[in-house]
Design a protein around this motif. Structure first.
Motif, short mmCIF file in Angstrom:
data_model
loop_
_atom_site.label_atom_id
_atom_site.label_comp_id
_atom_site.label_asym_id
_atom_site.label_seq_id
_atom_site.Cartn_x
_atom_site.Cartn_y
_atom_site.Cartn_z
N VAL A 1 -8.22 -2.13 -5.38
CA VAL A 1 -7.90 -2.80 -6.63
C VAL A 1 -6.60 -2.23 -7.20
O VAL A 1 -6.43 -1.00 -7.30
N TYR A 2 -5.70 -3.13 -7.57
CA TYR A 2 -4.42 -2.70 -8.15
C TYR A 2 -4.67 -1.95 -9.47
O TYR A 2 -5.48 -2.37 -10.30
N GLY A 3 -3.98 -0.85 -9.65
CA GLY A 3 -4.09 -0.09 -10.89
C GLY A 3 -5.05 1.08 -10.82
O GLY A 3 -4.99 1.96 -11.69
N LEU A 4 -5.92 1.10 -9.80
CA LEU A 4 -6.86 2.21 -9.67
C LEU A 4 -6.23 3.36 -8.89
O LEU A 4 -5.24 3.18 -8.17
N ALA A 5 -6.81 4.52 -9.03
CA ALA A 5 -6.31 5.69 -8.31
C ALA A 5 -6.53 5.54 -6.80
O ALA A 5 -7.34 4.71 -6.35
N ASP B 1 -5.01 9.07 1.88
CA ASP B 1 -5.38 8.53 0.57
C ASP B 1 -4.69 7.18 0.45
O ASP B 1 -3.48 7.06 0.65
N LEU B 2 -5.46 6.14 0.11
CA LEU B 2 -4.95 4.77 0.09
C LEU B 2 -4.92 4.22 -1.33
O LEU B 2 -5.88 4.35 -2.09
N LYS B 3 -3.78 3.60 -1.67
CA LYS B 3 -3.62 3.05 -3.02
C LYS B 3 -2.94 1.69 -2.96
O LYS B 3 -1.98 1.49 -2.22
N ASN B 4 -3.45 0.75 -3.76
CA ASN B 4 -2.86 -0.58 -3.89
C ASN B 4 -1.70 -0.49 -4.88
O ASN B 4 -1.89 -0.17 -6.05
N ILE B 5 -0.48 -0.79 -4.42
CA ILE B 5 0.71 -0.72 -5.28
C ILE B 5 1.38 -2.09 -5.41
O ILE B 5 2.59 -2.18 -5.61
N ASP B 6 0.59 -3.15 -5.32
CA ASP B 6 1.12 -4.51 -5.37
C ASP B 6 1.49 -4.90 -6.81
O ASP B 6 0.76 -5.61 -7.49
N THR C 1 -2.81 -8.17 -6.94
CA THR C 1 -3.99 -8.75 -6.30
C THR C 1 -4.81 -7.67 -5.59
O THR C 1 -4.26 -6.76 -4.98
N SER C 2 -6.12 -7.77 -5.66
CA SER C 2 -7.00 -6.87 -4.92
C SER C 2 -7.11 -7.34 -3.48
O SER C 2 -7.17 -8.54 -3.21
N LEU C 3 -7.13 -6.40 -2.55
CA LEU C 3 -7.19 -6.78 -1.13
C LEU C 3 -7.65 -5.60 -0.29
O LEU C 3 -7.76 -4.47 -0.79
N PHE D 1 0.81 -1.22 0.00
CA PHE D 1 0.00 0.00 0.00
C PHE D 1 0.84 1.27 0.00
O PHE D 1 1.96 1.30 0.52
N GLU D 2 0.25 2.29 -0.56
CA GLU D 2 0.79 3.65 -0.46
C GLU D 2 -0.23 4.48 0.32
O GLU D 2 -1.42 4.48 0.00
N TYR D 3 0.25 5.19 1.34
CA TYR D 3 -0.60 6.01 2.19
C TYR D 3 -0.23 7.48 2.01
O TYR D 3 0.95 7.83 2.15
#
Length: 210
Positions: free
Chosen positions: A141-145, A95-100, A105-107, A66-68
């Motif tokens: 979801v990975y790839g979303l803003a 602001d939370l972002k999936n950076i996997d 993977t979505s989580l 994650f990026e916070y």
């Protein structure tokens, strides 16, 4: 040919060496255990001598999957009534972002990933996870803003810190030790590594108990 005295002296010296070697090995093992404990837990507890970075909000932190983007913190108080005791909660906004990029993977963000550091050697307080768009544990979801979210922490009713410290835990993407016979393929391990501490100024709000 060695004399009997030489043989006895050699045996005594060998025993002394082995005795001291055991002591040094035990001492070394204790030091390693202490360092591991400090790294995983104690690294959060005291600002002085802390082994991980301490940063000031607003700031962005990348930790594990994650990026916070930390922005603000609110102490929200509910006054005492005839039917309930006074209570309070801390809400930290980010602001939370999936950076996997490893598995894409979505989580959801678990409560263990953000911890309130009370100070004074007190135990860490886990968050309840991430609430985004008024919904707890929204799948990232990975790839979303990034999405605006907040994490909630249970605090005493008289909590009044001007600045709070939030400990960020990180997951690690790595393989298990092959010697143990476990998986040699890398995977995301549960949050267990103290990554950083974010200092955030607080504001205080009061709400009525509904």
């Amino acid at each position: 040919m060695e004399s009997l005295d030489d043989v006895i002296d050699a045996m005594i010296a060998d025993r002394v060496i082995h005795r001291h070697r055991r002591k040094w090995l035990i001492a070394l093992a204790l030091v390693v255990v202490l360092l591991v404990v400090l790294f995983l837990t104690g690294g959060f507890k005291e600002h002085k001598g802390r082994s991980i970075p301490t940063v000031e909000a607003p700031t962005s932190v990348q930790a594990g999957r994650f990026e916070y983007g930390f922005t603000e913190a609110k102490i929200i108080r509910t006054p005492k009534t005839d039917y309930s005791e006074a209570k309070a909660r801390l809400q930290v906004y980010f602001d939370l972002k999936n950076i996997d990029k490893e598995t894409k993977t979505s989580l959801t963000m678990s409560g263990r990933q953000l911890n309130l550091v009370p100070g004074g050697g007190a135990d860490l307080i886990e968050s309840n996870g991430a609430t985004c768009h008024d919904e707890l544990n929204v799948v990232q979801v990975y790839g979303l803003a990034s999405q605006p979210c907040y994490a909630k922490f249970d605090i005493p009713a008289d909590f009044a810190e001007d600045v709070v410290e939030i400990g960020v835990m990180a997951e690690e993407f790595k393989a298990d030790d092959g010697v143990t016979g476990a998986s040699e393929e890398p995977y995301w391990h549960s949050p267990g590594v103290a990554h950083s501490v974010v200092r955030i100024k607080t504001t205080i709000e009061t709400e009525k108990d509904e």
